[in-house]
Design a protein around this motif. Structure first.
Motif: not given
Length: 283
Positions: A224-235
């Motif tokens: 959320l703070r723009g540090a990079g990409r995170a793999v998250l559940p789509t929900f």
């Protein structure tokens, strides 16, 4: 013909076909609300379950109790008579079995990983009731607590339970994708945990990993703070304001989700109520 008797504990007893008080109480809830949805919230059962129970009740009593309409259930003349006849009994049972003032509700322990627990908290009013008639104890952690040893009454699992004595209810599938804030660098956030998504980032992103954390929730905050990409559940990612998809679904991480409890525990009223409400929210 034998006499038909009513059981107060939900079991049919006596006569040629017992009628349980649970079904009669459900009938009264539908009569009060004029439909299944509101009655489901009151009783803790799902609307389809209530509909099936009312059909069975009508067959057992050999009476048509409802006129089923598109937007609700109306009582027939026989339904109105049954409602009136049961009203005094309902009040007497409520007085006899209601909790004494100040009594606490028995907690139902629910275990889930970070992402499922985060979604669960968004549905908390639906699960506990409004006003609350169910108390839950939320046990968040990536390590699975044991349902057979009663470390928790209800658990979320990624596969059907195969152990003897466990019961499972299938929920919606879970998909994963990369998410990032607009304009975030092409770097990755890795959670140091023994989970499939963490192993995927470690195996596919290598030198492009910018930051590591041992807490999944912090990975969401970093994204959320723009540090990079995170793999998250789509929900989780699709509902996070400030994030957008940074790639397609990662097919190898997709899995089913199961709600698991012990066979002996799922008959407990508070556990059954929690199971039905969670299934309605996550089904």
């Amino acid at each position: 013909m034998g006499e038909k008797k009513i059981s107060l504990d939900g079991a049919a007893v006596g006569g040629t076909g017992g009628v349980s008080w649970n079904d009669l109480a459900a009938f009264l809830a539908i009569a009060r609300h004029g439909g299944l949805s509101a009655a489901a919230r009151e009783t803790g059962s799902s609307a389809p379950t209530l509909g099936r129970r009312m059909l069975a009740l009508e067959r057992s009593l050999r009476r048509d109790l409802f006129v089923r309409r598109t937007h609700g259930y109306a009582l027939t003349a026989e339904g109105e008579k049954l409602r009136d006849d049961l009203h005094a009994a309902e009040m007497a049972i409520a007085r006899a079995t209601g909790p004494a003032p100040g009594d606490a509700l028995a907690p139902v322990r629910i275990t889930a990983g970070t992402w499922t627990m985060l979604a669960l908290t968004a549905h908390l009013p639906e699960i506990t009731g409004e006003p609350p008639d169910l108390r839950v104890r939320l046990l968040q952690g990536e390590d699975l607590l044991s349902i057979p040893r009663r470390e928790a009454a209800i658990g979320f699992r990624a596969r059907r339970p195969l152990e003897a004595g466990l019961a499972g209810r299938r929920l919606r599938p879970v998909a994963f994708a990369p998410f990032a804030a607009p304009g975030a660098p092409d770097r990755w956030i890795m959670v140091r945990a023994d989970t499939p998504s963490a192993r995927w980032v470690a195996g596919h992103c290598g030198a492009r990993i910018a930051v590591e954390t041992d807490t999944p929730r912090i990975a969401l905050d970093l994204a959320l703070r723009g540090a990079g990409r995170a793999v998250l559940p789509t929900f989780i990612g699709d509902k996070a304001a400030g994030l957008q998809r940074a790639g397609t679904d990662i097919q190898e991480l997709a899995h089913d989700q199961w709600l698991v409890t012990h066979d002996a525990d799922r008959a407990l009223p508070q556990v059954r109520r929690a199971l039905d409400r969670i299934a309605d929210a996550f089904g």
